[in-house]
Design a protein around this motif. Sequence first.
Motif, short mmCIF file in Angstrom:
data_model
loop_
_atom_site.label_atom_id
_atom_site.label_comp_id
_atom_site.label_asym_id
_atom_site.label_seq_id
_atom_site.Cartn_x
_atom_site.Cartn_y
_atom_site.Cartn_z
N SER A 188 70.66 93.16 29.49
CA SER A 188 69.85 92.08 30.04
C SER A 188 69.29 92.44 31.41
O SER A 188 68.23 91.97 31.79
CB SER A 188 70.68 90.80 30.13
N THR A 189 70.01 93.28 32.13
CA THR A 189 69.57 93.71 33.46
C THR A 189 69.91 95.19 33.62
O THR A 189 70.61 95.76 32.80
CB THR A 189 70.31 92.95 34.59
N PRO A 198 65.28 92.94 35.63
CA PRO A 198 65.33 92.64 34.19
C PRO A 198 65.37 93.92 33.35
O PRO A 198 64.61 94.86 33.61
CB PRO A 198 64.02 91.86 33.96
N ALA A 202 65.86 91.84 28.32
CA ALA A 202 64.97 90.79 28.83
C ALA A 202 63.53 91.02 28.36
O ALA A 202 62.83 90.07 28.02
CB ALA A 202 65.03 90.73 30.36
N PRO A 206 60.99 87.89 24.69
CA PRO A 206 59.83 87.13 24.19
C PRO A 206 59.55 87.41 22.72
O PRO A 206 59.14 86.51 21.98
CB PRO A 206 58.67 87.62 25.06
N THR A 209 62.17 85.54 20.68
CA THR A 209 61.91 84.10 20.72
C THR A 209 60.70 83.75 19.85
O THR A 209 60.77 82.83 19.04
CB THR A 209 61.67 83.65 22.17
N TYR B 164 55.83 92.44 35.05
CA TYR B 164 57.21 92.74 35.47
C TYR B 164 57.47 92.29 36.90
O TYR B 164 58.59 91.90 37.24
CB TYR B 164 57.47 94.23 35.31
N LEU B 167 58.22 88.55 36.80
CA LEU B 167 59.54 88.31 36.19
C LEU B 167 60.66 88.76 37.15
O LEU B 167 61.67 88.07 37.28
CB LEU B 167 59.65 89.08 34.87
N SER B 168 60.45 89.89 37.80
CA SER B 168 61.50 90.42 38.69
C SER B 168 61.70 89.51 39.90
O SER B 168 62.84 89.26 40.32
CB SER B 168 61.13 91.83 39.15
N PHE B 171 63.43 86.36 38.84
CA PHE B 171 64.83 86.66 38.55
C PHE B 171 65.65 86.78 39.84
O PHE B 171 66.81 86.38 39.89
CB PHE B 171 64.91 87.95 37.71
N GLY B 201 58.02 79.23 25.73
CA GLY B 201 59.42 79.56 25.47
C GLY B 201 59.66 81.06 25.39
O GLY B 201 60.74 81.55 25.74
N ALA B 202 58.65 81.78 24.94
CA ALA B 202 58.74 83.25 24.88
C ALA B 202 58.58 83.85 26.27
O ALA B 202 59.29 84.81 26.63
CB ALA B 202 57.70 83.82 23.93
N ALA B 205 61.70 83.53 28.25
CA ALA B 205 62.88 84.16 27.65
C ALA B 205 63.45 85.32 28.48
O ALA B 205 64.68 85.45 28.58
CB ALA B 205 62.56 84.62 26.22
N PRO B 206 62.63 86.18 29.07
CA PRO B 206 63.20 87.24 29.91
C PRO B 206 64.01 86.69 31.08
O PRO B 206 65.04 87.26 31.47
CB PRO B 206 61.98 88.00 30.43
N THR B 209 67.31 85.46 29.69
CA THR B 209 68.16 86.59 29.32
C THR B 209 68.73 87.29 30.55
O THR B 209 69.93 87.55 30.63
CB THR B 209 67.36 87.59 28.47
N ALA B 210 67.86 87.60 31.51
CA ALA B 210 68.31 88.34 32.70
C ALA B 210 69.29 87.52 33.52
O ALA B 210 70.30 88.03 33.99
CB ALA B 210 67.11 88.77 33.55
#
Lengths: 298, 298
Positions: A188-189, A198, A202, A206, A209, B164, B167-168, B171, B201-202, B205-206, B209-210
């Motif tokens: 996950s990470t 991530p 991660a 998507p 999902t 990324y 997301l990073s 996170f 939702g997708a 998801a990351p 998860t992370a």
Amino acid sequence: MPPARLSTKLDYQSLLDKHDTWMFDCDGVLWNGDRLVDGAVKVLEILRSHNKSVLFVTNNATKSRPSYKKKFDKLGVEAHVDEIFGSAYAAAVYVSSVMKLPKDKKVYVVGMEGLEQELASEGISYIGGTDPADATLASFSLSSFTRDPAVAAVLCGLDTAINYTKLSKAFQYLQDPATTFLVTNDDSTYPAEGGLLPGAGAISAPLKTASGREPLSIGKPAKTMLDCIKAKHNFDPKRTIMVGDRLNTDILFGQNGGLSTLLVLTGITHIEDIEGPNASTIVPEYVTNSIGDLRILA
Amino acid sequence: MPPARLSTKLDYQSLLDKHDTWMFDCDGVLWNGDRLVDGAVKVLEILRSHNKSVLFVTNNATKSRPSYKKKFDKLGVEAHVDEIFGSAYAAAVYVSSVMKLPKDKKVYVVGMEGLEQELASEGISYIGGTDPADATLASFSLSSFTRDPAVAAVLCGLDTAINYTKLSKAFQYLQDPATTFLVTNDDSTYPAEGGLLPGAGAISAPLKTASGREPLSIGKPAKTMLDCIKAKHNFDPKRTIMVGDRLNTDILFGQNGGLSTLLVLTGITHIEDIEGPNASTIVPEYVTNSIGDLRILA
């Protein structure tokens, strides 16, 4: 049974005598980011001087083996390409040797150059990946997408250039149940300089999902990774030890393969994760603070 | 009890008489992509001519209300901004009115311009989102990241420019358990011209998860969306009907709020999803093929 805490020279000597093949996770065991774990180089030298087989088993899927070897070189750690098993390589071996992907079929890749290189080295055709046409943050429209009928599998690994176009294309292929869904690994990470980022698990989330599908994961703790090593190296599982810092990947991988397991505490796992009320149900056979502790055998 | 299948003029007349407020999902109900559902405009006219309240309740989080209204205008569907409730708007109302985010705090946004506009309209400070500095496919390094101590929440919606870096950063904030984790909606996919694409939702998801965290979802089927509507409109739940094409969002939303529910089959749900051995456990009160069926009341 709780893990055996190693501390005396006799403990380490016994460990050395019992195991001919030593499999190492890298990050969190031999180094942290760009910082070597104290004594790691010396311990690898000691193992080699006792004619032990040394293998490096990593879930890193962004680098090919030759490219990953550069990391060893840079840190001054002796390693040979055929001693390195990454999840990108294992994924490529899985596609070529287990799936036996026909030569006229292709893999749609969500991932980086290293994954592409390993697929190419196994003679596998692929699209996606680092294709400059997909390297865009522009919105994605299905009207500009033509499905390639040769795509028989989607393979997803860590991709730090992930975007909506790549995810959308991969998802189009995954809506066909006949398309195999593979991920290099489920972490996950991953530990980077300065903290966690991530991981591959991660990046593939998507796709899981949106498609509602569970992929086959190739890397640790999956046995697929060990099958890949077995295809290239002879070793006796009973005389092999897996050294790692993660319970749910490294230690579980060793246990799934019938190997001995040694947990080190230089990475993600802390002593309270294996002792006391909140201990994990994954119990390593041996524990030591650091791989550097084996220097006592010098 | 199975849903009541509507077919006669009497059926539809009775439905009209029972309900003063009509809440509509849009995509799959009034239109599919850029194609109007046959008769939808006429039926909305009929409802308005009977002095019914008409509200549009959508999980679309990429558009602000004024921007979403343009879609209605383009398709020739009468709608007023204060009749439109999107999950972006509901999320902004949640942050300002329920969380009561202090003025010196900020939201870190993973999402698009519409989400930013709704936050701004509620006077909420935010960072991230469409910030050009984050619009990159270059690799992300924590050494270039400075945490903004004012960030108290991460809010994630559909973002077709996901990458990324975003997301990073999100996170990093989510690793602090004190940071609230919100998503506009949990739809795994959404219907686009030509097929399905990954939904909000997708995209979140990351982050799930992370971080290993479950966010609070604002949109349908969550009651938060209805609380947002209640804050702006008077309606009697007993005399309100939710019309939708998705069982696990629209119909569940209606049921969660004590509303009547009408399923239409012009979108994602097919008759075998509500009848027979594989029927869903979510059972709408009424079913009709298309919203256009209500034209019989003209």
